[in-house]
Scaffold this active site. Sequence first.
Site, PDB file in Angstrom:
ATOM      1  N   ARG A   1      61.939  33.975  89.436  1.00 58.01           N
ATOM      2  CA  ARG A   1      60.583  34.494  89.213  1.00 58.01           C
ATOM      3  C   ARG A   1      59.919  33.834  88.022  1.00 58.01           C
ATOM      4  O   ARG A   1      58.756  34.139  87.729  1.00 58.01           O
ATOM      5  CB  ARG A   1      60.665  35.997  88.950  1.00 58.01           C
ATOM      6  CG  ARG A   1      60.281  36.888  90.114  1.00 58.01           C
ATOM      7  CD  ARG A   1      60.480  38.303  89.662  1.00 58.01           C
ATOM      8  NE  ARG A   1      59.704  39.269  90.371  1.00 58.01           N
ATOM      9  CZ  ARG A   1      60.143  39.958  91.428  1.00 58.01           C
ATOM     10  NH1 ARG A   1      61.324  39.719  91.931  1.00 58.01           N
ATOM     11  NH2 ARG A   1      59.379  40.873  91.968  1.00 58.01           N
TER      12      ARG A   1
ATOM     13  N   ARG B   1      59.036  53.721  96.363  1.00 57.47           N
ATOM     14  CA  ARG B   1      59.434  53.193  95.053  1.00 57.47           C
ATOM     15  C   ARG B   1      58.472  53.653  93.979  1.00 57.47           C
ATOM     16  O   ARG B   1      57.258  53.650  94.166  1.00 57.47           O
ATOM     17  CB  ARG B   1      59.497  51.661  95.104  1.00 57.47           C
ATOM     18  CG  ARG B   1      60.851  51.166  95.565  1.00 57.47           C
ATOM     19  CD  ARG B   1      60.878  49.698  95.821  1.00 57.47           C
ATOM     20  NE  ARG B   1      60.305  48.885  94.740  1.00 57.47           N
ATOM     21  CZ  ARG B   1      60.276  47.562  94.760  1.00 57.47           C
ATOM     22  NH1 ARG B   1      60.782  46.907  95.796  1.00 57.47           N
ATOM     23  NH2 ARG B   1      59.753  46.891  93.767  1.00 57.47           N
TER      24      ARG B   1
ATOM     25  N   ARG C   1      51.981  44.256  88.420  1.00 54.90           N
ATOM     26  CA  ARG C   1      53.000  43.340  88.975  1.00 54.90           C
ATOM     27  C   ARG C   1      52.336  42.104  89.566  1.00 54.90           C
ATOM     28  O   ARG C   1      52.879  40.996  89.475  1.00 54.90           O
ATOM     29  CB  ARG C   1      53.834  44.066  90.032  1.00 54.90           C
ATOM     30  CG  ARG C   1      54.871  44.997  89.404  1.00 54.90           C
ATOM     31  CD  ARG C   1      55.342  46.087  90.356  1.00 54.90           C
ATOM     32  NE  ARG C   1      55.925  45.586  91.567  1.00 54.90           N
ATOM     33  CZ  ARG C   1      55.902  46.250  92.736  1.00 54.90           C
ATOM     34  NH1 ARG C   1      55.332  47.429  92.819  1.00 54.90           N
ATOM     35  NH2 ARG C   1      56.466  45.725  93.790  1.00 54.90           N
TER      36      ARG C   1
ATOM     37  N   LYS D   1      58.968  39.411 101.594  1.00 51.20           N
ATOM     38  CA  LYS D   1      60.218  38.677 101.323  1.00 51.20           C
ATOM     39  C   LYS D   1      61.441  39.477 101.790  1.00 51.20           C
ATOM     40  O   LYS D   1      62.308  38.955 102.468  1.00 51.20           O
ATOM     41  CB  LYS D   1      60.361  38.366  99.815  1.00 51.20           C
ATOM     42  CG  LYS D   1      59.196  37.576  99.233  1.00 51.20           C
ATOM     43  CD  LYS D   1      59.406  37.290  97.758  1.00 51.20           C
ATOM     44  CE  LYS D   1      59.463  38.513  96.866  1.00 51.20           C
ATOM     45  NZ  LYS D   1      58.221  39.332  96.856  1.00 51.20           N
TER      46      LYS D   1
ATOM     47  N   ARG E   1      54.514  51.124 101.510  1.00 47.86           N
ATOM     48  CA  ARG E   1      55.947  50.787 101.698  1.00 47.86           C
ATOM     49  C   ARG E   1      56.832  52.023 101.529  1.00 47.86           C
ATOM     50  O   ARG E   1      56.657  52.802 100.601  1.00 47.86           O
ATOM     51  CB  ARG E   1      56.353  49.713 100.686  1.00 47.86           C
ATOM     52  CG  ARG E   1      57.861  49.490 100.657  1.00 47.86           C
ATOM     53  CD  ARG E   1      58.225  48.166 100.057  1.00 47.86           C
ATOM     54  NE  ARG E   1      57.930  48.041  98.650  1.00 47.86           N
ATOM     55  CZ  ARG E   1      58.127  46.911  97.955  1.00 47.86           C
ATOM     56  NH1 ARG E   1      58.581  45.827  98.559  1.00 47.86           N
ATOM     57  NH2 ARG E   1      57.839  46.876  96.681  1.00 47.86           N
TER      58      ARG E   1
HETATM   59  P1  ADP Z   1      58.454  42.076  99.226  1.00 47.17           P
HETATM   60  O1  ADP Z   1      59.966  42.080  99.348  1.00 47.17           O
HETATM   61  O2  ADP Z   1      57.880  40.680  99.270  1.00 47.17           O
HETATM   62  O3  ADP Z   1      57.954  42.860  98.055  1.00 47.17           O
HETATM   63  P2  ADP Z   1      58.530  43.763 101.623  1.00 47.17           P
HETATM   64  O4  ADP Z   1      59.317  42.971 102.610  1.00 47.17           O
HETATM   65  O5  ADP Z   1      59.182  44.921 100.965  1.00 47.17           O
HETATM   66  O6  ADP Z   1      57.882  42.778 100.516  1.00 47.17           O
HETATM   67  O7  ADP Z   1      57.197  44.237 102.379  1.00 47.17           O
HETATM   68  C1  ADP Z   1      56.248  45.075 101.712  1.00 47.17           C
HETATM   69  C2  ADP Z   1      55.720  46.106 102.714  1.00 47.17           C
HETATM   70  O8  ADP Z   1      54.931  45.448 103.702  1.00 47.17           O
HETATM   71  C3  ADP Z   1      56.801  46.870 103.491  1.00 47.17           C
HETATM   72  O9  ADP Z   1      56.352  48.188 103.669  1.00 47.17           O
HETATM   73  C4  ADP Z   1      56.894  46.129 104.821  1.00 47.17           C
HETATM   74  O10 ADP Z   1      57.268  47.007 105.874  1.00 47.17           O
HETATM   75  C5  ADP Z   1      55.472  45.636 105.007  1.00 47.17           C
HETATM   76  N1  ADP Z   1      55.403  44.318 105.652  1.00 47.17           N
HETATM   77  C6  ADP Z   1      56.256  43.275 105.520  1.00 47.17           C
HETATM   78  N2  ADP Z   1      55.830  42.230 106.261  1.00 47.17           N
HETATM   79  C7  ADP Z   1      54.656  42.615 106.845  1.00 47.17           C
HETATM   80  C8  ADP Z   1      53.726  41.971 107.726  1.00 47.17           C
HETATM   81  N3  ADP Z   1      53.905  40.720 108.133  1.00 47.17           N
HETATM   82  N4  ADP Z   1      52.641  42.684 108.114  1.00 47.17           N
HETATM   83  C9  ADP Z   1      52.445  43.958 107.686  1.00 47.17           C
HETATM   84  N5  ADP Z   1      53.288  44.617 106.868  1.00 47.17           N
HETATM   85  C10 ADP Z   1      54.380  43.955 106.448  1.00 47.17           C
HETATM   86  P1  ADP Z   2      58.758  43.129  94.654  1.00 46.31           P
HETATM   87  O1  ADP Z   2      58.468  44.136  95.692  1.00 46.31           O
HETATM   88  O2  ADP Z   2      57.772  43.088  93.545  1.00 46.31           O
HETATM   89  O3  ADP Z   2      59.040  41.796  95.217  1.00 46.31           O
HETATM   90  P2  ADP Z   2      61.463  43.451  93.548  1.00 46.31           P
HETATM   91  O4  ADP Z   2      62.240  44.487  94.249  1.00 46.31           O
HETATM   92  O5  ADP Z   2      61.809  42.028  93.803  1.00 46.31           O
HETATM   93  O6  ADP Z   2      59.962  43.765  93.854  1.00 46.31           O
HETATM   94  O7  ADP Z   2      61.530  43.678  91.970  1.00 46.31           O
HETATM   95  C1  ADP Z   2      61.292  44.930  91.375  1.00 46.31           C
HETATM   96  C2  ADP Z   2      61.345  44.789  89.870  1.00 46.31           C
HETATM   97  O8  ADP Z   2      62.657  44.339  89.462  1.00 46.31           O
HETATM   98  C3  ADP Z   2      60.390  43.760  89.288  1.00 46.31           C
HETATM   99  O9  ADP Z   2      59.096  44.293  89.056  1.00 46.31           O
HETATM  100  C4  ADP Z   2      61.099  43.389  87.976  1.00 46.31           C
HETATM  101  O10 ADP Z   2      60.942  44.392  86.990  1.00 46.31           O
HETATM  102  C5  ADP Z   2      62.567  43.404  88.393  1.00 46.31           C
HETATM  103  N1  ADP Z   2      63.010  42.075  88.890  1.00 46.31           N
HETATM  104  C6  ADP Z   2      63.428  41.778  90.142  1.00 46.31           C
HETATM  105  N2  ADP Z   2      63.770  40.489  90.232  1.00 46.31           N
HETATM  106  C7  ADP Z   2      63.550  39.951  89.005  1.00 46.31           C
HETATM  107  C8  ADP Z   2      63.684  38.650  88.466  1.00 46.31           C
HETATM  108  N3  ADP Z   2      64.114  37.601  89.211  1.00 46.31           N
HETATM  109  N4  ADP Z   2      63.366  38.473  87.152  1.00 46.31           N
HETATM  110  C9  ADP Z   2      62.945  39.486  86.394  1.00 46.31           C
HETATM  111  N5  ADP Z   2      62.773  40.735  86.835  1.00 46.31           N
HETATM  112  C10 ADP Z   2      63.078  40.980  88.143  1.00 46.31           C
END
Ligand code: ADP
Ligand code: ADP
Length: 215
Positions: free
Chosen positions: A88, A159, A170, A13, A127
């Site tokens: 969420r 992270r 999660r 995302k 990541r």
């Molecule tokens: P989210 O925001 O949904 O938690 P991220 O965008 O942070 O996910 O992506 C999670 C990890 O996967 C990051 O290290 C990113 O570089 C990697 N990543 C994102 N998209 C892809 C993909 N299409 N294929 C492989 N790795 C990916």
């Molecule tokens: P992910 O890689 O899991 O997509 P995020 O960066 O979106 O991670 O979120 C990290 C943490 O921040 C979550 O595990 C949660 O604790 C909190 N968080 C983020 N967005 C929300 C939300 N919309 N509602 C509740 N908690 C949230």
Amino acid sequence: MKMILLGPPGAGKGTQAKMLSERFGIPQVSTGDMLRSALKAETALGLEAKRYMESGGLVPDEVVVGIVKDRLAESDCASGYILDGFPRTVAQADALKATLSSLDKELDAVVELVVDTEALVERLTGRRTCQVCGVGYHLRFDPPVDGALCRCGGELFQRQDDDESTIRHRLNVYLEQTLPLTEYYLGQDLLVQVDGMGEIPQVQALVLDCLQASK
Ligand code: ADP
Ligand code: ADP
């Protein structure tokens, strides 16, 4: 363009939202990033959110809804935004709907990135994020060109919630509390599902195709 990027932790995302944000010139609104900034700055919000974020649970709905409402009221969101990590829960989605309809506005699209669980774990454990500009990398799939540094020269960090046991928690929280949003937005005829298993540029092309089609 007012859109939501939906999907489990690690689906891509944030990666896709940053690319869309640059392409369309609209902000990425990431609740995770906002909460992490608050935590780093040790604000009251950060201190309240800390224990939930560290354990991989969700921060209470009313807290998150409050920060999103404030953020969407800022001037740079006037011509659109990409919501990343929000909503969420069904309660958050209802609150967003109520906020938008009070402004006489509607969402344009909800794009869900669909990725296998084991791929999610691999993406999250590898990541790395730049501590200066916030750009994301992956040790295997999107490695930093300059060894351990970001393109901007910033150092990368892992992270604290990206360790395997917190990741598994999660993912369970996602299944229990966020997955119902798929049905929620299908029922509102807003949801498009995209295969998120391909490489980053391939996924971006699929997202752009479905945004084009949903216009
Ligand atoms: P989210 O925001 O949904 O938690 P991220 O965008 O942070 O996910 O992506 C999670 C990890 O996967 C990051 O290290 C990113 O570089 C990697 N990543 C994102 N998209 C892809 C993909 N299409 N294929 C492989 N790795 C990916
Ligand atoms: P992910 O890689 O899991 O997509 P995020 O960066 O979106 O991670 O979120 C990290 C943490 O921040 C979550 O595990 C949660 O604790 C909190 N968080 C983020 N967005 C929300 C939300 N919309 N509602 C509740 N908690 C949230």
